[in-house]
Write a protein that holds these residues in place. Structure first.
Motif, PDB file in Angstrom:
ATOM      1  N   GLU A   1      -3.417   4.917   2.197  1.00 37.65           N
ATOM      2  CA  GLU A   1      -4.441   4.722   1.183  1.00 37.65           C
ATOM      3  C   GLU A   1      -5.825   5.085   1.738  1.00 37.65           C
ATOM      4  O   GLU A   1      -6.663   5.644   1.049  1.00 37.65           O
ATOM      5  CB  GLU A   1      -4.418   3.251   0.758  1.00 37.65           C
ATOM      6  CG  GLU A   1      -4.907   2.991  -0.620  1.00 37.65           C
ATOM      7  CD  GLU A   1      -4.580   1.572  -1.046  1.00 37.65           C
ATOM      8  OE1 GLU A   1      -4.402   1.385  -2.249  1.00 37.65           O
ATOM      9  OE2 GLU A   1      -4.518   0.657  -0.204  1.00 37.65           O
ATOM     10  N   SER A   2      -6.027   4.803   3.037  1.00 32.45           N
ATOM     11  CA  SER A   2      -7.318   5.052   3.674  1.00 32.45           C
ATOM     12  C   SER A   2      -7.452   6.479   4.224  1.00 32.45           C
ATOM     13  O   SER A   2      -8.475   6.822   4.780  1.00 32.45           O
ATOM     14  CB  SER A   2      -7.517   4.050   4.811  1.00 32.45           C
ATOM     15  OG  SER A   2      -6.473   4.175   5.753  1.00 32.45           O
TER      16      SER A   2
ATOM     17  N   SER B   1       0.836  -1.203   0.000  1.00 33.13           N
ATOM     18  CA  SER B   1       0.000   0.000   0.000  1.00 33.13           C
ATOM     19  C   SER B   1       0.871   1.253   0.000  1.00 33.13           C
ATOM     20  O   SER B   1       1.898   1.307   0.679  1.00 33.13           O
ATOM     21  CB  SER B   1      -0.936   0.003   1.214  1.00 33.13           C
ATOM     22  OG  SER B   1      -0.217   0.122   2.404  1.00 33.13           O
TER      23      SER B   1
END
Length: 153
Positions: A106-107, A65
Motif C-alpha cells: 500500500e505504501s 493491507s
C-alpha cells in the motif's frame, strides 16, 4: 528475552550484561532491516510455465493491507501468511532466466528485491522399469531433459 530498541537498518553486535556495566566477552550479530526488506524467497526457482507457489519472507505486512508480488514486470495477487511473510503464485514467463522479485505494498514497492529464476520445463521421456510393487522400494531410472540436479527428488 529482551526487546531490541529502534534504530536504522544495519547489523549490530549483541552482548549480555548481568550487572548493567560489564558486557559478556562473547557476542552475536543481529540485523535490523527496513520495513519492506525482503529476506528470502522459497523456492527461488520454478518452471517457465509458472504456477509455483512462492513464499516471500522478512517483510512486515498487515493482514488487511493489499500486497502483490512483482516478478520482473508481472504483478500477481499475494496473500499474507502471518506478520512476516506472503504467499503468491509465480506467473508464466516468456523465457528462462532470472527476474527481480519485489512486493508492491500500500505504501509503495519494497526497498529490496530478491532473484527468482525461471527454468525450462522438465520433460520425462522414459521410466525404467515402468512398474513396481505397492510396497515400494523399486529403483526407477528416469530419462528426459531439462533436469536440474539441485531440484531432483
Amino acid at each position: 528475552t529482551c526487546v531490541a530498541p529502534s534504530r536504522g537498518a544495519g547489523t549490530v553486535s549483541v552482548r549480555v550484561s548481568v550487572n548493567g556495566v560489564d558486557g559478556s566477552s562473547e557476542s552475536a550479530w543481529f540485523m535490523y532491516t527496513s520495513v519492506g526488506d525482503i529476506m528470502t524467497v522459497t523456492p527461488s526457482v520454478g518452471p517457465v510455465g509458472g504456477q509455483t507457489v512462492v513464499t516471500v519472507s522478512g517483510i512486515t505486512v498487515r493482514d488487511d493491507s493489499p500486497v502483490r508480488c512483482v516478478f520482473g514486470a508481472e504483478s500477481v495477487f499475494a496473500e499474507a501468511h502471518g506478520a512476516s511473510s506472503v504467499v503468491c503464485v509465480a506467473p508464466a514467463a516468456s523465457s528462462p532466466g532470472k527476474v527481480s522479485l519485489r512486493l508492491a505494498l500500500e505504501s509503495g514497492m519494497t526497498a529490496s528485491e530478491v532473484a527468482y529464476e525461471y527454468l525450462e520445463n522438465s520433460r520425462v521421456a522414459l521410466l525404467m522399469p515402468s512398474r513396481g510393487s505397492v510396497t515400494g522400494g523399486t529403483v526407477v531410472s528416469v530419462t528426459g531433459s531439462n533436469f536440474r540436479e539441485a531440484g531432483l527428488r
